[in-house]
Design an enzyme around this catalytic site. Sequence first.
Site, mmCIF file in Angstrom:
data_model
loop_
_atom_site.group_PDB
_atom_site.id
_atom_site.type_symbol
_atom_site.label_atom_id
_atom_site.label_comp_id
_atom_site.label_asym_id
_atom_site.label_seq_id
_atom_site.Cartn_x
_atom_site.Cartn_y
_atom_site.Cartn_z
ATOM 1 N N ASP A 175 48.829 66.089 11.035
ATOM 2 C CA ASP A 175 48.664 64.683 11.398
ATOM 3 C C ASP A 175 50.044 64.088 11.624
ATOM 4 O O ASP A 175 51.017 64.499 10.981
ATOM 5 C CB ASP A 175 47.948 63.913 10.283
ATOM 6 C CG ASP A 175 46.468 64.249 10.178
ATOM 7 O OD1 ASP A 175 45.863 64.557 11.209
ATOM 8 O OD2 ASP A 175 45.937 64.192 9.060
ATOM 9 N N ASP A 225 41.722 63.459 16.187
ATOM 10 C CA ASP A 225 41.050 62.381 15.461
ATOM 11 C C ASP A 225 40.773 61.190 16.377
ATOM 12 O O ASP A 225 39.703 60.577 16.313
ATOM 13 C CB ASP A 225 41.902 61.912 14.279
ATOM 14 C CG ASP A 225 42.169 62.998 13.259
ATOM 15 O OD1 ASP A 225 41.334 63.912 13.125
ATOM 16 O OD2 ASP A 225 43.212 62.923 12.591
#
Length: 172
Positions: A117, A139
């Site tokens: 991330d 995401d």
Amino acid sequence: MRPAGAAAIAAAVVAADQLTKAWVNAAIPFGAQREVIPGLFRLVHTRNRGIAFGLFGTSGPLVQTLLLVVVVAVVCVLAWQLLRGGGDRLAGCGLSLVLGGALGNLADRVMRGEVVDFLDVYVRIAGREHTWPTFNVADSCITVGAALVILAELLAARRKHAAQADGHRLPR
């Protein structure tokens, strides 16, 4: 939506997701931050073993294996839905984005055991920093795709209601 179009969208999402994660791995040391828009947005190299918003991130190998099985099942269901073809284009586009995002994060789980991330949105209010959980391209596509599917369903319900109000029946 035609299966070839759905596959192209999903493949583009996987490619964009994996390319950006490769760049982050090469350009930003783990744990490092790079301000992009001070007070709002930065790049932060983090890793996530959990699912959405880091849920189950500290769980043991059994839970991690079960999460992997669930993600594979979701990918299979989405692929099956898209292979059937037809249907609403907006919903098909949304499902394709969700599929691509799921595949991008699944690739990370299989290759690394965790998801990279790096997109960090935050705001400072009265000297305190408030952050959204760090996320990635996959995401983002999952979120936008889910919103498109919901929008497609709302629009379909609206069309159905309007047709019933006019005394017409929609074909099944």
